[in-house]
Design an enzyme around this catalytic site. Structure first.
Site, PDB file in Angstrom:
ATOM      1  N   GLU A 198       0.531   5.707  -7.614  1.00 40.69           N
ATOM      2  CA  GLU A 198       0.454   4.344  -8.119  1.00 40.69           C
ATOM      3  C   GLU A 198       1.031   4.263  -9.531  1.00 40.69           C
ATOM      4  O   GLU A 198       1.119   5.261 -10.250  1.00 40.69           O
ATOM      5  CB  GLU A 198      -0.997   3.853  -8.109  1.00 40.69           C
ATOM      6  CG  GLU A 198      -1.962   4.667  -8.935  1.00 40.69           C
ATOM      7  CD  GLU A 198      -3.391   4.177  -8.776  1.00 40.69           C
ATOM      8  OE1 GLU A 198      -3.593   2.954  -8.739  1.00 40.69           O
ATOM      9  OE2 GLU A 198      -4.294   5.031  -8.684  1.00 40.69           O
ATOM     10  N   ASN A 199       1.443   3.058  -9.880  1.00 41.13           N
ATOM     11  CA  ASN A 199       2.054   2.764 -11.179  1.00 41.13           C
ATOM     12  C   ASN A 199       3.361   3.528 -11.404  1.00 41.13           C
ATOM     13  O   ASN A 199       3.782   3.721 -12.540  1.00 41.13           O
ATOM     14  CB  ASN A 199       1.068   3.051 -12.324  1.00 41.13           C
ATOM     15  CG  ASN A 199      -0.199   2.238 -12.193  1.00 41.13           C
ATOM     16  OD1 ASN A 199      -0.145   1.058 -11.848  1.00 41.13           O
ATOM     17  ND2 ASN A 199      -1.348   2.858 -12.446  1.00 41.13           N
ATOM     18  N   ARG A 200       3.940   3.969 -10.307  1.00 38.27           N
ATOM     19  CA  ARG A 200       5.233   4.673 -10.343  1.00 38.27           C
ATOM     20  C   ARG A 200       5.163   5.999 -11.113  1.00 38.27           C
ATOM     21  O   ARG A 200       6.184   6.504 -11.593  1.00 38.27           O
ATOM     22  CB  ARG A 200       6.340   3.781 -10.931  1.00 38.27           C
ATOM     23  CG  ARG A 200       6.598   2.505 -10.109  1.00 38.27           C
ATOM     24  CD  ARG A 200       7.008   2.866  -8.684  1.00 38.27           C
ATOM     25  NE  ARG A 200       7.384   1.709  -7.882  1.00 38.27           N
ATOM     26  CZ  ARG A 200       6.598   1.143  -6.963  1.00 38.27           C
ATOM     27  NH1 ARG A 200       5.358   1.610  -6.775  1.00 38.27           N
ATOM     28  NH2 ARG A 200       7.020   0.133  -6.238  1.00 38.27           N
ATOM     29  N   LEU A 201       3.978   6.566 -11.231  1.00 34.50           N
ATOM     30  CA  LEU A 201       3.823   7.866 -11.909  1.00 34.50           C
ATOM     31  C   LEU A 201       3.852   8.966 -10.855  1.00 34.50           C
ATOM     32  O   LEU A 201       2.868   9.681 -10.628  1.00 34.50           O
ATOM     33  CB  LEU A 201       2.530   7.879 -12.722  1.00 34.50           C
ATOM     34  CG  LEU A 201       2.435   6.795 -13.801  1.00 34.50           C
ATOM     35  CD1 LEU A 201       1.102   6.887 -14.533  1.00 34.50           C
ATOM     36  CD2 LEU A 201       3.601   6.924 -14.793  1.00 34.50           C
TER      37      LEU A 201
ATOM     38  N   GLU B   2       5.255  -1.392  -3.096  1.00 42.16           N
ATOM     39  CA  GLU B   2       4.042  -0.761  -2.587  1.00 42.16           C
ATOM     40  C   GLU B   2       3.356  -0.027  -3.731  1.00 42.16           C
ATOM     41  O   GLU B   2       3.999   0.421  -4.687  1.00 42.16           O
ATOM     42  CB  GLU B   2       4.376   0.252  -1.490  1.00 42.16           C
ATOM     43  CG  GLU B   2       5.158  -0.284  -0.314  1.00 42.16           C
ATOM     44  CD  GLU B   2       4.310  -1.052   0.670  1.00 42.16           C
ATOM     45  OE1 GLU B   2       3.069  -1.001   0.543  1.00 42.16           O
ATOM     46  OE2 GLU B   2       4.879  -1.712   1.559  1.00 42.16           O
TER      47      GLU B   2
END
Length: 247
Positions: A217-220, A35
């Site tokens: 988002e972007n796993r940040l 996701e």
């Protein structure tokens, strides 16, 4: 805030050819499941001065979100003295400045592990909000009066269930469990007072750290953790520091 499915995932593609064997594999591949989180930033300036107040904020938001079933469900992790972990989902039944309380059979696996190694982790997985709360701390039995008071609020069937199930012990069949429940139901019919099992009661996890996790988002992701300052559990005028962790 919203969860957005990553475009690389195609849920309609339920099968794929194995590149080595050419055989169609109908199993879903978890590597393709992901996701993208669209949420607002969580900064230290947004937090309450101490973790219980911050937990209260998030818990209220979670409890009013229809997408979240049982917002008080949490994963309780314990370990043996030699470090072998175990986890299970349990319902939070009370929290305040003293800690987070759940109820269990003290002779269960988690009860036995906490008796030998009194440290636990609690994880609240609020996925639809892209949030988690992770509590770590020391576990202790609550007072017997507190246990009795809570037990009296449980539905009659749940009170009988606490007697019927010797939690975590091996049984021959479900029929054995139901038979024991039937015997108890005959002994304590609806409207009669069911005594509290002596091996059943509350456990309070007194936090020494509480992490608030907000997905991005972007796993940040944002990970902000309250850590109890020196002074010990329950110290007068206890203070907490907040630290940011890399996602």
């Amino acid at each position: 805030m919203a969860l957005v499915t990553d475009p690389v995932t195609d849920p309609a593609n339920d099968s794929a050819n194995d590149p080595l064997t050419g055989v169609v594999n109908d199993a879903l591949d978890p590597a393709d499941m992901r996701e993208q989180y669209r949420t607002t930033e969580l900064s230290a300036a947004d937090l309450a001065p101490e973790p219980i107040a911050q937990f209260t904020r998030w818990f209220k938001e979670t409890a009013t979100n229809p997408a979240i079933h049982e917002p008080n469900a949490m994963i309780v992790s314990t370990a043996t003295p030699d470090g072998r972990p175990s986890s299970r989902t349990v319902l939070l039944k009370h929290y305040d400045q003293a800690g987070f309380v759940f109820f269990t059979n003290y002779d269960s696996r988690k009860g036995a592990e906490l008796a030998a190694n009194p440290y636990a982790s609690l994880l609240f997985p609020w996925h639809p909000l892209a949030r988690q709360v992770i509590v770590t701390g020391r576990a202790e039995h609550i007072g017997r009066d507190e246990t009795v008071a809570y037990f009296r609020t449980r539905p009659h069937g749940s009170q009988l269930g606490a007697w019927a199930s010797r939690q975590s012990s091996v049984i021959d069949s479900r029929a054995e469990l139901l038979a024991r429940y039937g015997e108890l139901a005959a002994r304590y019919p609806e409207g009669t007072q069911v005594p509290v099992p002596p091996e059943w009661g509350g456990i309070r996890v007194v936090p020494d750290a509480v992490e608030f996790w907000q997905g991005h988002e972007n796993r940040l992701h944002d990970r902000l953790r309250y850590v109890r300052e020196d002074g010990g559990e329950g110290a007068e005028g206890e203070t907490w520091r907040v630290e940011r962790l890399a996602p």
